[in-house]
Design a protein around this motif. Structure first.
Motif, PDB file in Angstrom:
ATOM      1  N   LEU A 262      -8.356   4.794   1.924  1.00 34.70           N
ATOM      2  CA  LEU A 262      -8.206   3.511   1.240  1.00 34.70           C
ATOM      3  C   LEU A 262      -8.262   3.684  -0.273  1.00 34.70           C
ATOM      4  O   LEU A 262      -7.543   2.994  -1.017  1.00 34.70           O
ATOM      5  CB  LEU A 262      -9.303   2.552   1.705  1.00 34.70           C
ATOM      6  N   ARG A 263      -9.103   4.586  -0.725  1.00 36.81           N
ATOM      7  CA  ARG A 263      -9.235   4.822  -2.170  1.00 36.81           C
ATOM      8  C   ARG A 263      -7.957   5.420  -2.756  1.00 36.81           C
ATOM      9  O   ARG A 263      -7.595   5.150  -3.906  1.00 36.81           O
ATOM     10  CB  ARG A 263     -10.436   5.737  -2.433  1.00 36.81           C
ATOM     11  N   GLU A 264      -7.265   6.224  -1.971  1.00 40.99           N
ATOM     12  CA  GLU A 264      -6.059   6.895  -2.451  1.00 40.99           C
ATOM     13  C   GLU A 264      -4.788   6.105  -2.169  1.00 40.99           C
ATOM     14  O   GLU A 264      -3.712   6.454  -2.671  1.00 40.99           O
ATOM     15  CB  GLU A 264      -5.954   8.282  -1.805  1.00 40.99           C
ATOM     16  N   ALA A 265      -4.902   5.053  -1.367  1.00 42.11           N
ATOM     17  CA  ALA A 265      -3.718   4.288  -0.971  1.00 42.11           C
ATOM     18  C   ALA A 265      -3.141   3.505  -2.145  1.00 42.11           C
ATOM     19  O   ALA A 265      -3.869   2.954  -2.970  1.00 42.11           O
ATOM     20  CB  ALA A 265      -4.059   3.336   0.165  1.00 42.11           C
ATOM     21  N   GLU A 266      -1.832   3.442  -2.191  1.00 39.78           N
ATOM     22  CA  GLU A 266      -1.139   2.610  -3.170  1.00 39.78           C
ATOM     23  C   GLU A 266      -0.810   1.238  -2.580  1.00 39.78           C
ATOM     24  O   GLU A 266      -0.568   0.289  -3.321  1.00 39.78           O
ATOM     25  CB  GLU A 266       0.141   3.306  -3.620  1.00 39.78           C
ATOM     26  N   HIS A 267      -0.798   1.173  -1.256  1.00 37.17           N
ATOM     27  CA  HIS A 267      -0.463  -0.077  -0.576  1.00 37.17           C
ATOM     28  C   HIS A 267      -1.305  -0.165   0.700  1.00 37.17           C
ATOM     29  O   HIS A 267      -1.313   0.765   1.504  1.00 37.17           O
ATOM     30  CB  HIS A 267       1.033  -0.099  -0.222  1.00 37.17           C
ATOM     31  N   ILE A 268      -2.031  -1.256   0.871  1.00 38.70           N
ATOM     32  CA  ILE A 268      -2.803  -1.499   2.091  1.00 38.70           C
ATOM     33  C   ILE A 268      -2.212  -2.716   2.784  1.00 38.70           C
ATOM     34  O   ILE A 268      -2.141  -3.795   2.188  1.00 38.70           O
ATOM     35  CB  ILE A 268      -4.294  -1.734   1.785  1.00 38.70           C
ATOM     36  N   VAL A 269      -1.794  -2.532   4.022  1.00 41.05           N
ATOM     37  CA  VAL A 269      -1.228  -3.632   4.800  1.00 41.05           C
ATOM     38  C   VAL A 269      -2.259  -4.054   5.847  1.00 41.05           C
ATOM     39  O   VAL A 269      -2.576  -3.290   6.753  1.00 41.05           O
ATOM     40  CB  VAL A 269       0.083  -3.219   5.491  1.00 41.05           C
ATOM     41  N   PHE A 270      -2.798  -5.243   5.694  1.00 34.85           N
ATOM     42  CA  PHE A 270      -3.739  -5.794   6.672  1.00 34.85           C
ATOM     43  C   PHE A 270      -2.941  -6.618   7.679  1.00 34.85           C
ATOM     44  O   PHE A 270      -2.243  -7.565   7.291  1.00 34.85           O
ATOM     45  CB  PHE A 270      -4.774  -6.692   5.992  1.00 34.85           C
ATOM     46  N   SER A 271      -3.052  -6.267   8.950  1.00 30.28           N
ATOM     47  CA  SER A 271      -2.332  -7.031   9.962  1.00 30.28           C
ATOM     48  C   SER A 271      -3.265  -7.363  11.121  1.00 30.28           C
ATOM     49  O   SER A 271      -3.923  -6.477  11.677  1.00 30.28           O
ATOM     50  CB  SER A 271      -1.128  -6.250  10.483  1.00 30.28           C
ATOM     51  N   GLY A 272      -3.339  -8.634  11.455  1.00 26.45           N
ATOM     52  CA  GLY A 272      -4.226  -9.061  12.535  1.00 26.45           C
ATOM     53  C   GLY A 272      -5.689  -9.026  12.161  1.00 26.45           C
ATOM     54  O   GLY A 272      -6.558  -9.054  13.034  1.00 26.45           O
ATOM     55  N   TYR A 273      -5.979  -8.987  10.867  1.00 29.19           N
ATOM     56  CA  TYR A 273      -7.362  -8.927  10.393  1.00 29.19           C
ATOM     57  C   TYR A 273      -7.607 -10.054   9.403  1.00 29.19           C
ATOM     58  O   TYR A 273      -6.894 -10.181   8.404  1.00 29.19           O
ATOM     59  CB  TYR A 273      -7.658  -7.578   9.740  1.00 29.19           C
TER      60      TYR A 273
END
Length: 352
Positions: A262-273
Motif C-alpha cells: 500500500l505504501r508503494e502503490a500509486e493507485h489503490i482500488v477499493f471494491s466491495g469495501y
C-alpha cells in the motif's frame, strides 16, 4: 500501468454469492436444512448446530427450537468478539454456559459452512463468475507484477480464480526472505483464509487451492494433520472484532507486506469495501501507508462499491467516510454507480 493494489471487501464476494456478515447465521441454519449439502459434506452438522443452539440460548436468550428465519441474530463480530476477549483475558463466564473454545470453533465452522452454502446456491450457478472475469481481463498484466490484491475475505473465490492461471503468493514470508517468496501474483488475505493449514508445533503453513476444498480445514477440527510432523493443524481466521490476535508469525508478515504494498502503490482500488467505523486495524494500516510514503510519492484511490437499489443516503455516508479519512481528498475518486461486477467486466476503465 501504475503500480496498483486492488483492495477487496465483503461486497466483492457478495457479488459472487458469498454472504455478508449480517447474513452468516441465517445462511448456516438454512444450510443445515439442505439435504444435498448434508450429503456432500459429512461434517457432523448436528454437533455444531447443537453448540450454536446452546450458545444463542445461553448468551442471547434465544428460546428452544427458535425459528432462524425470524430470529434477530447478533452480528458475527458480536458473537465471536465476546468469546475472543474472554479467552484473551483468560476470563470465563459461568461454568454452566459452556466451553468458550468449543463455541468459538462452532462459530467459525458455521461461518465457513454459510459461505460455502451461499456460493453454491448462487443464482447464476457459476462459482466466482465476476472474480474469474476480472482475472481473465487482467491476465496479460498480472505477470508483470504491477497489480496485487489485498482481501479482507475468508472465502477462496478469488484464490480459485487466480490459481487457475497463476501461482498465488499469500505473503506468508517477509518480502526480504527471497528463499520463500513465490514467483506468483500476490494475494494478501489480512483476516486469514479458509484454505490455510497451520501447525502450531512445527509452525509449518500450507495453502491449498481447489474448488471443493474450502472447508477442508474447519470441517472436522482435530482430523487435519500437519504434513511434516503429523500434529493437529489449525486454521488461521481473524474475526472482524476490535481485538485482533496478530501473534501468528505468518499473519504478522502478511500485514507487514500489505503495508509495504500500500505504501508503494500509486493507485489503490477499493471494491466491495465500505471503510466501516469498526475496522480500526485496517484504518491504521491505510493511514500508516499513506503518511509513511516518500515525500514526493503520491497515490490516488478509486472506490467502487455500488449495488442495485443501494440507498442514496448510504452512498453519501460512505463517500464522506472515504473523503474524511484520507489526507488529500482530491485524490479519492468515489464512483457512485459502478459495481464490482462492472469493474470485473471492464477493469481498464478504472486502471488506465
Amino acid at each position: 500501468m501504475d503500480k496498483t493494489v486492488i483492495f477487496l471487501g465483503a461486497g466483492a464476494s457478495k457479488a459472487d454469492g458469498a454472504p455478508l456478515q449480517r447474513e452468516l447465521f441465517k445462511s448456516y441454519f438454512k444450510a443445515c436444512e439442505g439435504e444435498k449439502l448434508n450429503e456432500n459434506f459429512d461434517i457432523k452438522h448436528s454437533k455444531v448446530k447443537g453448540l450454536l443452539d446452546r450458545y444463542f440460548k445461553n448468551f442471547f436468550d434465544f428460546t428452544d427450537n427458535f425459528d432462524y428465519r425470524n430470529a434477530v441474530f447478533p452480528t458475527f463480530e458480536e458473537a465471536l468478539g465476546i468469546l475472543d476477549l474472554a479467552i484473551e483475558r483468560n476470563e470465563k463466564y459461568r461454568s454452566e454456559l459452556g466451553n468458550l473454545y468449543k463455541y468459538r470453533t462452532a462459530l467459525i465452522f458455521s461461518m465457513a459452512q454459510a459461505i460455502q452454502y451461499k456460493i453454491e446456491a448462487s443464482k447464476n450457478g457459476i462459482q466466482g463468475e465476476s472474480h474469474t472475469k476480472l482475472i481473465e481481463n487482467l491476465q496479460d498484466e498480472l505477470p508483470k507484477g504491477n497489480i496485487t490484491f489485498i482481501s479482507t475475505n475468508y472465502d477462496i473465490i478469488l484464490d480459485n480464480a487466480l490459481g487457475s492461471k497463476f501461482d498465488v503468493d499469500y505473503g506468508f514470508y517477509h518480502l526480504d526472505d527471497l528463499d520463500n517468496i513465490k514467483n506468483g501474483v500476490k494475494l494478501l488475505k489480512i483476516h486469514g483464509s479458509l484454505n490455510w493449514k497451520y501447525c502450531p508445533v512445527c509452525k509449518h503453513i500450507e495453502a491449498k487451492i481447489e474448488q471443493k476444498g474450502t472447508l477442508s480445514i474447519v470441517d472436522n477440527p482435530g482430523s487435519v494433520k500437519c504434513d511434516y510432523c503429523s500434529a493437529d493443524a489449525q486454521y488461521i481466521i481473524v474475526p472482524p472484532t476490535y481485538y485482533k490476535d496478530m501473534s501468528n508469525v505468518y499473519l504478522a508478515n502478511i500485514w507487514n507486506n500489505a503495508e509495504k504494498l500500500l505504501r508503494e502503490a500509486e493507485h489503490i482500488v477499493f471494491s466491495g469495501y465500505s471503510l466501516p467505523s469498526a475496522d480500526m486495524h485496517i484504518k491504521y494500516l491505510l493511514k500508516r501507508a499513506e503518511l509513511n510514503r516518500g515525500r514526493n510519492s503520491k497515490f490516488k484511490a478509486t472506490v467502487i462499491n455500488y449495488y442495485p437499489n443501494k440507498i442514496v443516503g448510504a452512498i453519501q455516508k460512505e463517500q464522506n467516510r472515504y473523503s474524511r479519512f484520507f489526507k488529500n481528498t482530491s485524490d479519492v475518486n468515489y464512483v457512485q454507480e459502478m459495481s464490482f461486477q462492472d469493474f470485473a467486466r471492464n477493469p481498464f476503465q478504472v486502471l488506465e
